[in-house]
Design an enzyme around this catalytic site. Sequence first.
Site, short mmCIF file in Angstrom:
data_model
loop_
_atom_site.label_atom_id
_atom_site.label_comp_id
_atom_site.label_asym_id
_atom_site.label_seq_id
_atom_site.Cartn_x
_atom_site.Cartn_y
_atom_site.Cartn_z
CG ASP A 50 31.14 7.82 -5.15
OD1 ASP A 50 31.81 7.79 -6.24
OD2 ASP A 50 31.37 8.60 -4.16
CB SER A 51 34.84 4.92 -4.18
OG SER A 51 34.88 6.41 -4.42
CB CYS A 79 32.63 6.85 -8.72
SG CYS A 79 34.35 6.21 -8.58
CB CYS A 102 37.29 13.53 -8.71
SG CYS A 102 37.21 12.61 -6.96
CG HIS A 107 36.32 12.98 -2.85
ND1 HIS A 107 35.73 12.01 -3.26
CD2 HIS A 107 36.16 13.40 -1.28
CE1 HIS A 107 35.57 11.30 -2.20
NE2 HIS A 107 35.61 11.93 -1.13
CD GLU A 157 38.48 11.05 1.81
OE1 GLU A 157 39.29 10.81 2.40
OE2 GLU A 157 37.71 10.14 1.07
#
Lengths: 272, 272
Positions: free
Chosen positions: B10-11, B73, B190, B192, B153
């Site tokens: 993943d990133s 990702c 995504c 996140h 984040e």
Amino acid sequence: MDERAIGVFDSGVGGLTVLRALREAMPRESFVYLGDTARLPYGTKGPSTVRRYAEQAAAHLVARDVKMIVIACNTASAVAVEHLRERLDPVPVVGVIEPGARALCAATTTKRVAVLATPGTVSGGAYEQAIARIDPATRVISIACALFVSLAEEGWVRGPVTEAAVEAYLRPLLSSAEGTPEIDALVLGCTHFPVLRGAVEEFLGPNVTVVDSAVTTAQVVSSQLASLGLNTADFRGQVRFLATDEPVRFAQVGRFFIGQPLSAADVERIDL
Amino acid sequence: MDERAIGVFDSGVGGLTVLRALREAMPRESFVYLGDTARLPYGTKGPSTVRRYAEQAAAHLVARDVKMIVIACNTASAVAVEHLRERLDPVPVVGVIEPGARALCAATTTKRVAVLATPGTVSGGAYEQAIARIDPATRVISIACALFVSLAEEGWVRGPVTEAAVEAYLRPLLSSAEGTPEIDALVLGCTHFPVLRGAVEEFLGPNVTVVDSAVTTAQVVSSQLASLGLNTADFRGQVRFLATDEPVRFAQVGRFFIGQPLSAADVERIDL
């Protein structure tokens, strides 16, 4: 007289505001601007990673025979300016933190100031240290405004999301009693943040001076060039653009930061 | 029976939600998880850059002798899954887009669905294409929610900034007449975005099913392993964590995504 270009690097396109100020101050100089767009942002990365990226960017510019390095990125300036000075000696290296701190100290009369920056810039305390060297009596409140980068990239200069984010980050700057700012000067310590300047000024009101470090950095670069005898007498300088992500994206977003037309054909894609 | 590990990349740390689902579905398998935290995010970068990064991450995992690659990702899945299948053959490669599209088509009855994803995932149209292959009659609205990554984040799961951002991005999903959702299923495209699931569900109300692709991806991986005879009979699998930025940051944020204790000592720093 030295006709070599000045190398400028940033994590992305935000540093083009610094390039713009440099060109306005020194229209005869040539510049090579490198935006590390493939690895941006730097502001949420660890100091050792940012230092490594800064080193690669600076090395690439030095290999292109620049006569000076300007670190347009606040986070890279905060963690890498001393490191690069040692590594690149005798090529002079100028960061944006020192000039920003100087502008801030010149703007405050109450000696209570704020720094809005990325988490990476704030956590190292680089602005506090630079301000303490200029005037140890000045009190600094630093706020990490991580979301401001995305807001600027999204182009949300105003509107409900930006206003809510400005309030969330800047509320600690208001006194609890009267709700007025406890500072009288503030630096936008990230090249993306000038995009949100209007929203920040509106929230804080007319008694807070908002400085950005681009103009002060250009003055430092100009006087260093002159004192080292590195300036040029060329009629008109040239600018080259380098980017690590796709040129088309650099050009699309970059033109707003540099304030001039910019096409993908003007941008060379490089790997670091 | 093949005791080699499954490679997951993943990133950053968001893909740990996929790793979590993989481990729950296959507790006997071992995993190597690689988060390219030094170069995140991928979602705002160009497809050729993301493809290059995905190739480097996958090559690193293959060099560690993994038996399968899972692209956790969404952006990398969107632009690199076919490319990696060709390059890594015979190592099987599973992305999250196809399973996510399948989950979405299973969840909708009105055949009107939405995809919330990064700009990089949306612009390539990968979800639309995957959904069209499963059910061409399903209508898809894709929305690039760039700010959601920073909100996740920053840990702003709720509150005024998140609510304003959810409204700004999701308002197009409401009918102008009644203000009710015009879709009945939505995928968080995504890794996140599951952090903001509560805020999204609150805005859209109880008539929209929110799917995330982690569980469906785990099912696909599990059945592919079995059909290829690659699964293991080991009693208890092991997990290794690799990161390109500092391990301490990976551990700090990662523990919320994987839902278990994680210390910097568990994470190996690598360069790609």
